[in-house]
Design an enzyme around this catalytic site. Structure first.
Site, PDB file in Angstrom:
ATOM      1  N   ASP A 550      53.419  28.790  78.949  1.00 38.83           N
ATOM      2  CA  ASP A 550      53.360  27.497  79.624  1.00 38.83           C
ATOM      3  C   ASP A 550      53.759  26.245  78.835  1.00 38.83           C
ATOM      4  O   ASP A 550      54.838  25.724  78.980  1.00 38.83           O
ATOM      5  CB  ASP A 550      51.951  27.288  80.201  1.00 38.83           C
ATOM      6  N   GLU A 782      39.837  34.274  78.124  1.00 33.93           N
ATOM      7  CA  GLU A 782      41.283  34.127  78.279  1.00 33.93           C
ATOM      8  C   GLU A 782      41.962  33.888  76.928  1.00 33.93           C
ATOM      9  O   GLU A 782      43.011  34.427  76.631  1.00 33.93           O
ATOM     10  CB  GLU A 782      41.555  32.941  79.222  1.00 33.93           C
TER      11      GLU A 782
END
Ligand SMILES: *[C@@H]1O[C@H](CO)[C@@H](O)[C@H](O)[C@H]1NC(C)=O
Ligand SMILES: *[C@@H]1O[C@H](CO)[C@@H](O)[C@H](O)[C@H]1NC(C)=O
Length: 812
Positions: A550, A782
């Site tokens: 990202d 995560e």
């Protein structure tokens, strides 16, 4: 934007030749007016035809046989499963529109009308202490523990074959509590629901006093069936039910809340809280015709346990019921088989891990395989030729998910990592998953990167992420999975599933070619991720979502001159795997082998991506480090009001074309990570030195994503977007790094010893920290903080973070 060129060309040529012929005709006939009109008409028709053709390409399926040939009842032993990834507990079948069953619970003392304590969908907001499948084999059984404040719910299920509709199953929900003597009250709700398209019915059977005795029904997939709910331990204080129609699977919780409200409003005018001790009853609308949603509510003092048994009507020669002691025995047997297989596959006991560590590993693995879902629906896609988003074709997807709470749906590049762990356990399941994904390929060879299928999945996704754009890629990690399977599962792959690989092959070719053509850079052998926003002034560094990383910083000013080193390595790697697969199947492999050799030529790689200045592999592009987010001066709207403007990027130096070499991190490691850099090169030595450097990437918890020295280390991308791939430690790339260090420590070369040392240390650091954080917080995360090692982001994130099991087992 580069489209599928050969196709475009051939259509254009056709349009031209129509013209040419007509012109000739003109000359020989005097009635030229008519012909001219005809020519124009044909040209216009051709243009509209061509335009229409371009518009429809994005959602036209790949032209070829589907890879998935057996689904639903063709595979009876995987027909039923916990395929509702996003709920705490629930079973459904692998059908487009299955009957679904599920669990909700709440503490009657504190239920508020907003429903914030009614548990149903996995939700971080519920702030549970932990929940995960502790054991799950992907097929037959599962054991889950959910800790909700002082309450512990244990949900288990076992399946049993028989009949023609996927057999029977039984589930148990046992409620206990941490403290022995406080006897809290809990309400459990177990439901059965169908959608309009399920094609079938369900019905509540009532006994004396309007009490629900069971549910029966019949659907196209299941035939006739019966579901019974029994208390098997403890006492129940209250028992009620609801049979009603819900407008969709996405509003089951709301439907329950609405009914609880009706029931309580009858007794009390209090609007906001239900008085302690007072029972919350579901209003028994049992007489309601044609319900599609039947809920049984059981309220009891902890501890108590209920059993739900599902029996298939076609199972006619059943000797005994899968309940009571039979259930205990069946579950025990499955648990033993699981433990045996777990040791066979991962060999953790023989490697000397403690019982605690093995329990952890079983959980990490089980919560990944237990999160596999079955989705059905249409995605929204868009191309430059469509006016807006258009629906993809209706399709099923069988896939694991990154996170049951935050990402309960399929993600293309995550799935390639999940496949490593799943395939060592069950090759058939993994091949089925891969086949489903490749059936989502369109005629261009593109596979959307995020699949949001069905009402439940859609309800969890912010609007802006729904539409998938067909120029955008995502790392082709299924090549990792296939490479891994060729290495570890070749026998199985070729014996049982040769046909699947054979069938996949044309789609793999199309996929490779889609990457190789659409993501190509300006210079030969360079590649560039599409989809960066070159016009924004909101972002400190325009995101590259497509790369999977990202907000990892790239050239500050996106241009066509950019080249991305990670993408180049992905494509080199993909070419190598394609060559291997082609060889295995005895197809011509030369084209792929040549592409691999060309893209992995270290001299060429160094020329294009080795920054002489930074002595590191880098992207190249229009770049400056002199960027900052600043708030524009306040605007006076009227005399009294002023508007706080959003921060914008200010660039204080003209960007220039150069190596983007102040962003050392995961991207710089790709030639190493994907094992393209040569074992005897000096570059390898430098990479190992840099990645071991605590001032750059090394931490005691794993490798951070972006060097501490990088100007964008831990920087917000907009005032609202915290750093994501700008420092935190991510398991997927750490796994690949460990794997690469393992590889380089096993091939001849001057850096072998150094690689070995890094391999051992990095592996140990990662395993230790992930286990430590699990013990501390109850979750796999995560990503992990790069200064303290703490779990961050979504949780539980047993997606690729569960690769820790492969690290423990040393399977690469
Ligand atoms: C019932 O619950 C008690 C207390 O939790 C437990 O010891 C017992 O084994 C349970 N009995 C059955 C049949 O599950
Ligand atoms: C990939 O693209 C390059 C051109 O950029 C071409 O030379 C090469 O043959 C392609 N590889 C394959 C396997 O199609």
């Amino acid at each position: 934007m580069v489209k599928n060129k050969p196709q475009e060309k051939s259509v254009k040529i056709k349009a031209k030749s129509v013209n040419a012929n007509s012109v000739k005709t003109n000359k020989s006939f005097p009635l030229s007016m008519n012909s001219t009109i005809t020519v124009i008409c044909i040209a216009i028709a051709a243009w509209f035809g061509y335009k229409g053709y371009l518009e429809t390409r994005v959602n036209t399926p790949y032209d070829g046989n589907k890879v998935v040939i057996a689904s639903g009842l063709d595979i009876p032993d995987r027909y039923w499963g916990t395929y509702r990834s996003g709920v705490y507990f629930g079973l459904k079948t692998r059908d487009p529109h299955s009957l679904v069953t599920g669990l909700m619970w709440y503490s009657p003392h504190i239920l508020r009308y907003d429903g914030s304590v009614l548990r149903h969908w996995c939700d971080q907001g519920d702030k549970l202490d932990r929940y995960a499948w502790l054991e799950h084999d992907g097929r037959t059984f599962g054991v889950q523990e959910i800790v909700d404040k002082s309450i512990i719910l244990r949900t288990t299920f076992v399946k049993r074959p028989g009949g023609y509709h996927g057999g029977d199953w039984t589930a148990r929900i046992a409620v206990s509590q941490k403290k022995e003597n406080s006897r809290e009250e809990i309400s459990l709700l177990f439901y059965t629901a169908i959608e309009e398209s399920t094609k079938g019915w369900i019905k509540a059977n009532l006994g004396d006093y309007n009490r629900l005795t069971g549910i029966e029904g019949n659907t196209q997939g299941l035939g006739s069936f019966a579901i019974n709910l029994n208390l098997i331990n403890g006492t129940v204080e209250e028992h009620s039910f609801l049979a009603t129609t819900a407008s969709g699977l996405n509003v089951l919780k709301e439907t329950v809340l609405q009914n609880l409200r009706i029931a309580t409003q009858k007794g009390s005018a209090e609007k906001h809280i239900v008085l302690a001790g007072e029972q919350l009853l579901l209003s028994p609308e049992g007489k309601k015709k044609d319900p599609n949603f039947i809920v049984t509510q059981v309220t009891g003092k902890v501890p108590f346990e209920i059993e739900v048994s599902y029996e298939s009507g076609s199972f006619s020669n059943r000797i005994d019921k899968l309940t009571g002691q039979n259930y205990d025995e069946a579950l025990d047997k499955q648990r033993q088989l699981f433990s045996k297989k777990f040791e066979n596959v991962f060999k953790l006991k023989s490697k000397g891990y403690t019982d605690d560590e093995m329990t952890f590993a079983k959980m990490a693995f089980s919560n990944l395989i237990g999160s596999i879902g079955y989705f059905y629906g249409t995605s929204q896609v868009q191309s430059t030729y469509t006016q807006g988003p258009v629906p993809y074709w209706k399709a099923p997807l069988y896939t694991a998910v990154p996170s049951r709470s935050f990402f309960p749906r399929g993600f293309l590049w995550d799935e390639g990592f999940h496949g490593l762990l799943i395939s060592v356990w069950d090759t058939e399941i993994e091949l089925d998953i891969i086949s489903h994904w490749f059936d989502l390929m369109n005629v261009e060879g593109w596979i959307p990167r995020e699949m949001i299928l069905g009402q439940e999945a859609l309800a969890k996704v912010p609007e802006e992420f729904v539409t998938q754009i067909n120029t955008n890629a995502n790392p082709p990690t299924f090549f990792l999975t296939l490479d891994f399977m060729l290495k570890h599962k070749e026998q199985e792959l070729l014996m049982h599933n040769f046909k699947i690989l054979d069938k996949l092959y044309p789609r793999l070719q199309a996929w490779f070619s889609w990457f190789n053509v659409t993501q190509v850079g300006d210079l030969p052998s360079t590649y560039r991720w599409r989809g960066r926003d070159e016009t924004t002034n909101r972002e400190l560094n325009p995101k590259t979502l497509t790369s999977g990383l990202d907000d990892y910083p790239r050239a500050s000013h996106p241009t066509a001159a950019e080249r991305h080193v990670d993408l180049r390595c992905w494509i080199a790697f993909a070419a190598r795997v394609m060559a291997k697969i082609a060889e295995t199947l005895s197809y011509p492999a030369q084209k792929y082998q040549e592409t691999f050799e060309y893209l992995s030529d270290n001299n060429l790689l160094n020329k294009l991506h080795w920054s002489p200045n930074a002595q590191a592999y880098s992207d190249y592009g229009l770049h400056t480090d002199k960027v900052a987010l600043r708030r524009p001066p306040q605007k006076q709207r009227s005399h009294s009001q002023s508007v706080r403007m959003e921060m914008v990027r200010v660039v204080s130096e003209e960007p220039s074309l150069k190596f983007v070499d102040t962003t050392f991190g995961y991207v710089s490691l790709f030639p190493f990570i994907l094992q393209i850099v040569e074992p005897d090169s000096s570059q390898l030595g430098k990479i190992l030195q840099d990645l071991r450097d605590p001032y750059l990437l090394w931490t005691r918890y794993g490798l951070r994503s972006l060097a501490k020295t990088s100007p964008l280390h831990m920087k917000y991308n907009t005032e609202h977007d915290p750093p994501y791939w700008r420092g935190p430690i991510w398991m997927n790339l750490n796994y690949l790094t460990v794997r690469a260090a393992y590889y380089y420590s096993n091939v001849e070369g001057p850096h072998r010893e150094h690689a070995k040392k890094i391999y051992e240390e990095l592996r140990k650091n990662l395993i230790q920290n992930i286990i430590k954080q699990y013990k501390k917080t109850g979750y796999l995360w995560e990503h992990y903080d790069n200064s303290e090692g703490e779990g961050k982001g979504s949780h539980p994130f047993t997606g690729w973070t569960s690769l820790v099991v492969l690290l423990m087992a040393e399977i690469y």
